[in-house]
Design a protein around this motif. Structure first.
Motif, PDB file in Angstrom:
ATOM      1  N   ASP A   1       1.434   4.356  -3.135  1.00 58.07           N
ATOM      2  CA  ASP A   1       1.056   5.752  -2.932  1.00 58.07           C
ATOM      3  C   ASP A   1       2.317   6.627  -3.027  1.00 58.07           C
ATOM      4  O   ASP A   1       3.204   6.523  -2.180  1.00 58.07           O
ATOM      5  CB  ASP A   1       0.404   5.916  -1.557  1.00 58.07           C
ATOM      6  CG  ASP A   1      -0.169   7.297  -1.347  1.00 58.07           C
ATOM      7  OD1 ASP A   1       0.626   8.256  -1.236  1.00 58.07           O
ATOM      8  OD2 ASP A   1      -1.405   7.430  -1.268  1.00 58.07           O
TER       9      ASP A   1
ATOM     10  N   LEU B   1       4.090   4.310  11.610  1.00 56.32           N
ATOM     11  CA  LEU B   1       4.956   4.618  10.475  1.00 56.32           C
ATOM     12  C   LEU B   1       6.055   5.590  10.892  1.00 56.32           C
ATOM     13  O   LEU B   1       5.788   6.578  11.584  1.00 56.32           O
ATOM     14  CB  LEU B   1       4.130   5.205   9.325  1.00 56.32           C
ATOM     15  CG  LEU B   1       2.891   4.397   8.912  1.00 56.32           C
ATOM     16  CD1 LEU B   1       2.157   5.119   7.777  1.00 56.32           C
ATOM     17  CD2 LEU B   1       3.264   2.983   8.496  1.00 56.32           C
TER      18      LEU B   1
ATOM     19  N   ASP C   1       0.835  -1.209   0.000  1.00 48.28           N
ATOM     20  CA  ASP C   1       0.000   0.000   0.000  1.00 48.28           C
ATOM     21  C   ASP C   1       0.868   1.257   0.000  1.00 48.28           C
ATOM     22  O   ASP C   1       0.601   2.218  -0.740  1.00 48.28           O
ATOM     23  CB  ASP C   1      -0.910   0.026   1.236  1.00 48.28           C
ATOM     24  CG  ASP C   1      -1.963  -1.068   1.242  1.00 48.28           C
ATOM     25  OD1 ASP C   1      -2.300  -1.569   0.151  1.00 48.28           O
ATOM     26  OD2 ASP C   1      -2.433  -1.437   2.337  1.00 48.28           O
ATOM     27  N   LEU C   2       1.884   1.258   0.845  1.00 48.85           N
ATOM     28  CA  LEU C   2       2.774   2.419   0.958  1.00 48.85           C
ATOM     29  C   LEU C   2       3.543   2.643  -0.342  1.00 48.85           C
ATOM     30  O   LEU C   2       3.740   3.788  -0.776  1.00 48.85           O
ATOM     31  CB  LEU C   2       3.748   2.215   2.122  1.00 48.85           C
ATOM     32  CG  LEU C   2       3.128   2.251   3.524  1.00 48.85           C
ATOM     33  CD1 LEU C   2       4.099   1.686   4.559  1.00 48.85           C
ATOM     34  CD2 LEU C   2       2.735   3.677   3.905  1.00 48.85           C
ATOM     35  N   LYS C   3       3.971   1.549  -0.957  1.00 44.31           N
ATOM     36  CA  LYS C   3       4.757   1.652  -2.190  1.00 44.31           C
ATOM     37  C   LYS C   3       3.913   2.216  -3.329  1.00 44.31           C
ATOM     38  O   LYS C   3       4.427   2.984  -4.173  1.00 44.31           O
ATOM     39  CB  LYS C   3       5.287   0.257  -2.566  1.00 44.31           C
ATOM     40  CG  LYS C   3       6.225   0.252  -3.761  1.00 44.31           C
ATOM     41  CD  LYS C   3       7.522   0.966  -3.441  1.00 44.31           C
ATOM     42  CE  LYS C   3       8.496   0.918  -4.599  1.00 44.31           C
ATOM     43  NZ  LYS C   3       9.740   1.674  -4.314  1.00 44.31           N
TER      44      LYS C   3
ATOM     45  N   PHE D   1      -4.214   7.699   4.284  1.00 48.39           N
ATOM     46  CA  PHE D   1      -3.103   8.290   3.552  1.00 48.39           C
ATOM     47  C   PHE D   1      -3.469   9.685   3.025  1.00 48.39           C
ATOM     48  O   PHE D   1      -2.672  10.630   3.116  1.00 48.39           O
ATOM     49  CB  PHE D   1      -2.712   7.405   2.366  1.00 48.39           C
ATOM     50  CG  PHE D   1      -2.045   6.101   2.763  1.00 48.39           C
ATOM     51  CD1 PHE D   1      -1.635   5.872   4.063  1.00 48.39           C
ATOM     52  CD2 PHE D   1      -1.817   5.124   1.808  1.00 48.39           C
ATOM     53  CE1 PHE D   1      -1.015   4.686   4.415  1.00 48.39           C
ATOM     54  CE2 PHE D   1      -1.193   3.933   2.148  1.00 48.39           C
ATOM     55  CZ  PHE D   1      -0.800   3.714   3.451  1.00 48.39           C
TER      56      PHE D   1
ATOM     57  N   MET E   1       3.199   8.606   0.254  1.00 49.19           N
ATOM     58  CA  MET E   1       3.603   7.765   1.378  1.00 49.19           C
ATOM     59  C   MET E   1       4.931   7.074   1.102  1.00 49.19           C
ATOM     60  O   MET E   1       5.755   6.893   2.006  1.00 49.19           O
ATOM     61  CB  MET E   1       2.521   6.727   1.670  1.00 49.19           C
ATOM     62  CG  MET E   1       1.171   7.311   2.077  1.00 49.19           C
ATOM     63  SD  MET E   1       1.246   8.378   3.549  1.00 49.19           S
ATOM     64  CE  MET E   1       1.754   7.225   4.817  1.00 49.19           C
ATOM     65  N   ASP E   2       5.149   6.700  -0.155  1.00 50.01           N
ATOM     66  CA  ASP E   2       6.403   6.041  -0.520  1.00 50.01           C
ATOM     67  C   ASP E   2       7.586   6.978  -0.305  1.00 50.01           C
ATOM     68  O   ASP E   2       8.664   6.562   0.125  1.00 50.01           O
ATOM     69  CB  ASP E   2       6.335   5.596  -1.986  1.00 50.01           C
ATOM     70  CG  ASP E   2       7.547   4.803  -2.411  1.00 50.01           C
ATOM     71  OD1 ASP E   2       8.035   3.978  -1.607  1.00 50.01           O
ATOM     72  OD2 ASP E   2       8.017   4.991  -3.549  1.00 50.01           O
TER      73      ASP E   2
ATOM     74  N   VAL F   1       7.617   7.617   4.050  1.00 47.81           N
ATOM     75  CA  VAL F   1       7.806   6.597   5.087  1.00 47.81           C
ATOM     76  C   VAL F   1       9.016   5.714   4.799  1.00 47.81           C
ATOM     77  O   VAL F   1       9.239   5.266   3.671  1.00 47.81           O
ATOM     78  CB  VAL F   1       6.536   5.728   5.224  1.00 47.81           C
ATOM     79  CG1 VAL F   1       6.748   4.616   6.260  1.00 47.81           C
ATOM     80  CG2 VAL F   1       5.353   6.609   5.619  1.00 47.81           C
TER      81      VAL F   1
END
Length: 263
Positions: free
Chosen positions: A182, A202, A178-180, A223, A185-186, A189
């Motif tokens: 976005d 995070l 999920d983080l990757k 996010f 966020m990528d 974080v």
């Protein structure tokens, strides 16, 4: 008594003899081929987009040489069973799929597709390893440093015998994905911390703030909420004003101020 057609009988015997001779030649050729030594071994590591290789061709060759106690070239083709070689290769933790076959030129072809690390886990006991999207565990590799998310904290080792631990690990991997996906966020974080109650916290790449995510419920909304807060709130008040930013509560961001320096 019927007259014997010797011409027809002769033709029949001719074709029977020819068929017999051809069969002998074919069987002989197959037998010679089986007794022929391998001429060459070609190993192909199937590329994945933007992926460093954890394995080298030399690593694969060494595993097989150790298995057969000698170099593969020079061994009779009859000694090889492709399915057994595939089983040996699939036992390597970094291998996802293995295809093995011998072509018409007596060349052994090996095609390897590696597992792609999604997450690096650092346990409280100091152990460290990679996980792929299927929660398969892979040891660290020297000279291999993929740019992937790091997870620390109260992380239990995934086990096929323990459904809850496996589900928890797959959920953690899902969060890393999920983080990757976005872009905001990528870029923000660097690390996921799992606390004692299973909440995700995070850790940004810059600063000392902690972002309390909670679980993955409505993760995309969380996010977006955080992105808006950073752009509108922290741009005016300063990035270092808050110690924690809590996204667990619906439709709001709850922040804890940094302690003022003592006089």
């Amino acid at each position: 008594m019927k007259n014997i057609n010797f011409r027809k009988v002769g033709i029949t015997f001719f074709w029977l003899a020819l068929l017999s001779t051809t069969t002998v030649f074919v069987v002989s050729a197959v037998q010679r081929k089986r007794n022929t030594d391998l001429d060459k071994v070609e190993i192909t590591l199937v590329d994945s987009k933007d992926m460093q290789h954890m394995l080298t061709k030399a690593d694969i060759k060494k595993v097989l040489n150790d298995k057969y106690k000698q170099d593969l070239t020079g061994i009779s083709i009859a000694a090889f069973k492709p399915e057994q070689i595939e089983t040996v290769l699939l036992a390597i933790p970094y291998v996802k799929t293995a295809e093995v076959f011998i072509d018409a030129t007596q060349k052994l072809n090996i095609r390897i597709k590696e597992r792609m690390p999604i997450l690096r886990v650092i346990g409280n006991d100091g152990t460290s390893y990679y996980l792929d999207e299927e929660a398969k565990r892979m040891p660290l590799v020297a000279n291999f440093s993929p740019r992937i998310m790091v997870a620390t904290g109260e992380i239990k080792t995934a086990s096929t015998k323990n459904a809850s631990s496996l589900d928890a690990m797959k959920d953690l991997i899902g969060l890393a994905q999920d983080l990757k996906k976005d872009p905001f966020m990528d870029a923000l974080v660097d690390q996921i911390y799992v606390d004692s109650i299973g909440d995700y916290i995070l850790i940004p790449k810059l600063g000392s703030q902690r972002i309390v995510l909670g679980n993955r419920t409505d993760v995309e909304k969380k996010f977006k909420k955080l992105s808006l807060f950073y752009k509108e709130g922290l741009s005016r008040e300063g990035w270092q004003k808050y110690r924690t930013i809590n996204l667990k509560y619906r439709d709001q961001v709850v922040c804890q101020l940094n302690e003022a320096p003592k006089a």
